[in-house]
Design an enzyme around this catalytic site. Structure first.
Site, PDB file in Angstrom:
ATOM      1  N   HIS A  80       0.871  -1.182   0.000  1.00 31.15           N
ATOM      2  CA  HIS A  80       0.000   0.000   0.000  1.00 31.15           C
ATOM      3  C   HIS A  80       0.913   1.239   0.000  1.00 31.15           C
ATOM      4  CE1 HIS A  80      -4.272   1.475   1.072  1.00 31.15           C
ATOM      5  NE2 HIS A  80      -3.549   2.548   0.840  1.00 31.15           N
ATOM      6  N   GLU A 140      -4.241  -0.040  -5.567  1.00 31.84           N
ATOM      7  CA  GLU A 140      -4.448   1.098  -6.465  1.00 31.84           C
ATOM      8  C   GLU A 140      -3.195   1.499  -7.246  1.00 31.84           C
ATOM      9  OE1 GLU A 140      -6.255   4.306  -4.347  1.00 31.84           O
ATOM     10  OE2 GLU A 140      -7.857   3.065  -3.560  1.00 31.84           O
ATOM     11  N   GLU A 156     -12.541  -0.601  -0.661  1.00 28.85           N
ATOM     12  CA  GLU A 156     -12.466   0.645   0.111  1.00 28.85           C
ATOM     13  C   GLU A 156     -13.619   1.505  -0.346  1.00 28.85           C
ATOM     14  OE1 GLU A 156      -8.853   3.017   0.091  1.00 28.85           O
ATOM     15  OE2 GLU A 156      -7.612   1.211   0.220  1.00 28.85           O
ATOM     16  N   TRP A 209      -2.066  10.796   3.572  1.00 32.03           N
ATOM     17  CA  TRP A 209      -0.977  11.022   2.607  1.00 32.03           C
ATOM     18  C   TRP A 209      -0.603  12.501   2.530  1.00 32.03           C
ATOM     19  CZ3 TRP A 209       1.130   6.514   2.217  1.00 32.03           C
ATOM     20  CH2 TRP A 209       0.338   5.373   2.190  1.00 32.03           C
TER      21      TRP A 209
HETATM   22  C1  BGC Z   1      -6.267   4.886  -0.562  1.00 35.12           C
HETATM   23  C2  BGC Z   1      -6.131   5.257   0.896  1.00 35.12           C
HETATM   24  C3  BGC Z   1      -6.549   6.712   1.068  1.00 35.12           C
HETATM   25  C4  BGC Z   1      -7.994   6.844   0.646  1.00 35.12           C
HETATM   26  C5  BGC Z   1      -8.580   8.237   0.803  1.00 35.12           C
HETATM   27  C6  BGC Z   1      -7.562   5.328  -1.165  1.00 35.12           C
HETATM   28  O1  BGC Z   1      -7.387   5.580  -2.499  1.00 35.12           O
HETATM   29  O2  BGC Z   1      -6.075   3.506  -0.732  1.00 35.12           O
HETATM   30  O3  BGC Z   1      -4.822   5.026   1.293  1.00 35.12           O
HETATM   31  O4  BGC Z   1      -6.365   7.165   2.358  1.00 35.12           O
HETATM   32  O5  BGC Z   1      -8.078   6.522  -0.719  1.00 35.12           O
HETATM   33  O6  BGC Z   1      -7.906   9.139  -0.006  1.00 35.12           O
END
Ligand code: BGC
Length: 576
Positions: free
Chosen positions: A222, A268, A479, A537
């Site tokens: 990740h 992703e 997610e 991030w």
């Molecule tokens: C990612 C996460 C991120 C979330 C919200 C996803 O694309 O896997 O790491 O925190 O989006 O931006």
């Protein structure tokens, strides 16, 4: 536990490449003096792990809690659902007068629902027990790369508080926890010597899940690439990553295949490949043109993922192994043929980039291929064969949707002009309906401009995934979530804990899944992002996706209303 001595041995004889060195584009072989940069050099100097941290990262912050904590019982007062907040057309588990359950909706008994997090975003303890630095330890040292200049040094201190974290979700009735392994915890330099302390740590995370009746799901990658691999050969830009990733995957599958059934190789790739080029002067230079870098990355991801998939299956054929896709549903802005063509290009350059090779052909969609074949090697027949079919479920982190339209200049003018701002994908996006007035749904926090609540399109999206990529094991939403607008500005706990946009997002999204299920789409599970607020991030800690709030000073966790709304939907609609 890894010692500095072990790392010194690891480095002996292999040249350590410092930041200003360049490497050639295709082979990834480290070379000296190929750069126009006067500062390029290679050295055989041997560094310990501590030296490597000091050289590239510098001081790191430590948490006050730095031993594994035994969970405290979850107070029953924190498990009382909030007052009814959201009034959908069918109840979310609250007693809503004059409304009744839709009897034709059901989550099947084996439908899994859980929460997700990722190593760098939650673990903290970045230097503890022999972990090596990742590119994110370095990126967080690039001034303003993270808008708040936050780091993951301490994060949610999950490295020490994981037992509490698992106990809390179990108390809420959540039976699935998806987390990622930190590659540089396990292999501090990305390959070579293994850090036994990291293996023991993840042994215990997994065992803790099992003890609480929570199914662990593991993502291998990740985004926190071992820094050493980036500096040595350009990380995902080089095909040298393939054997290193496969060795890492092999170790993880071998160690945990009997306890972990669901695996995701990479999270992703569109996002982490588009993260290239990395900031200048902080990582080894590359000769690969900026615009091409993400496609080199994608190519090596497909090779690494597919090899890892087959290694995992050879260790235990019953494992479910997939990769996590992303993108979003693509709504044509108008019914013009130009917008229809733009929509197809958008699928090709987003989901199709990884999904078509893995689920359909072993190769890129034709519009993407006609661009990348000008610089990438073609996949061999043997590679295509390995890539095609290398996922057991279609796992998508499906947060939102976009309207798609052709560029103002038209698609052809764009595809013929490398300096067009939309080249090479040559489609445009907006969140606004064609009236240029209304957005397609409520906005998230301004720190997540890519994300609006767009749950109305979820049934169409689920049909599209199933019909296009025809996964043998069904579709999973691995997610989904939303950053509650301006949540960071709320300072008192009572205000923070009621999160109406997120609550309605989860309820409406799950209703959309129920509709798709009732129409025959094989949706098999969902993972809410995220288990709690964490390092978002480059947006730092101010943008919050958690269904739990975390006081980052005390590290106390609190359930938000959305946590209950999420779980209630399953209490009402899941077959017993
Ligand atoms: C990612 C996460 C991120 C979330 C919200 C996803 O694309 O896997 O790491 O925190 O989006 O931006």
């Amino acid at each position: 536990m890894a010692s500095t001595a072990v790392m010194a041995v690891l480095l002996a004889g292999s040249p350590l490449v410092l930041a200003q060195t360049s490497f050639p584009s295709s082979t990834g072989v480290v070379a000296s003096q190929t750069s126009s940069s006067a500062a390029a050099f290679v050295t055989n100097i041997q560094l310990s792990l501590d030296d490597y941290w000091d050289l590239y990262i510098g001081p790191v912050a430590n948490a006050s809690i730095n031993t594994t904590v035994t969970p405290t019982p979850i107070p029953s007062s924190s498990l009382i659902p909030p007052p009814s907040l959201y009034y959908p057309s069918f109840p979310s588990g609250q007693q809503v007068p004059l409304q009744s359950q839709n009897e034709s909706w059901k989550f099947p008994k084996d439908f899994w629902y859980g929460v997700a997090g990722a190593s760098y975003q939650i673990e903290g303890a970045v230097k503890a027990e022999g972990r090596g630095p990742s590119i994110w330890d370095r990126l967080t040292r690039v001034p303003n790369y993270v808008v708040t200049n936050d780091t993951g040094d301490v994060a949610n201190n999950n490295y020490y508080l994981y037992k509490e974290d698992v106990a809390r979700i179990a108390a809420l009735g959540i039976k699935t926890y998806s987390f990622s392994l930190s590659w540089s915890r396990i292999f501090p330099f990305g390959s070579g010597a293994v850090n036994e302390a990291a293996l023991a740590h993840y042994d215990d995370v997994i065992d803790t899940c099992l003890e609480y009746g929570v199914t662990p799901m593991v993502t291998l990658y990740h985004w926190d690439l071992p820094l050493f691999l980036q500096n040595a050969y350009g990380g995902w830009l080089s095909d040298k990553i393939v054997p290193d990733f496969v060795a890492y995957a092999n170790l993880a599958f071998t160690r945990w295949h009997s306890k972990v059934h669901y695996w995701f190789t990479v999270n992703e790739p569109i996002v982490f490949c588009t993260n290239y080029p990395l900031p200048e002067h902080y990582f080894t230079k590359t000769d690969i043109p900026s615009i091409q870098q993400k496609y080199y990355c994608g190519h090596n991801v497909l090779l690494a993922h597919s090899e890892a998939y087959h290694v995992g299956k050879s260790i235990n054929a019953s494992l479910s192994i997939s990769l996590k896709h992303n993108g979003g549903y693509k709504i044509p802005r108008t019914n013009s043929s130009a917008d229809a063509a733009a929509v197809q290009r958008a699928w090709d350059f987003q989901e199709g980039w990884f999904s078509d090779p893995v689920f359909l052909t072993g190769d890129y969609p034709s519009s993407l291929k006609s661009y990348v074949s000008t610089f990438l090697p073609a996949f061999t027949d043997a590679q295509k064969e390995k890539i095609n079919g290398s996922a057991d479920i279609y796992a998508h982190d499906a947060y939102t949707s976009d309207f798609i339209m052709a560029p103002d200049s038209g698609i052809e003018a764009c595809t013929k002009n490398e300096s067009h701002s939309l080249f090479p994908s040559c489609y445009n996006t907006t969140k606004l309906y064609a009236n240029n007035y209304w957005a397609l749904g409520p906005a998230s926090d301004p720190g997540s401009p890519w994300l609006n609540k767009a749950t109305d399109w979820v049934p169409a999206f689920l049909h599209y995934m199933q019909d296009t990529w025809k996964p043998r094991g069904g579709v999973a939403i691995t997610e989904f979530g939303i950053s509650e607008p301006y949540e960071e500005l709320r300072k008192d706990l009572a205000s923070i804990l009621i999160d109406p946009i997120r609550s309605s997002y989860y309820v409406d999204y799950l209703k959309a899944i129920l509709i798709a299920l009732s129409e025959g789409v094989d949706v098999v599970g969902t993972l809410a992002w995220s288990i709690y607020d964490n390092l978002e991030w480059s947006q730092g800690y101010g943008v919050k996706f958690g269904i739990q709030y975390v006081n980052l000073t005390t590290q106390e966790r609190y359930f938000k209303a959305s946590a209950f709304e999420y779980v209630n939907m399953f209490q009402v609609y899941q077959e017993k």
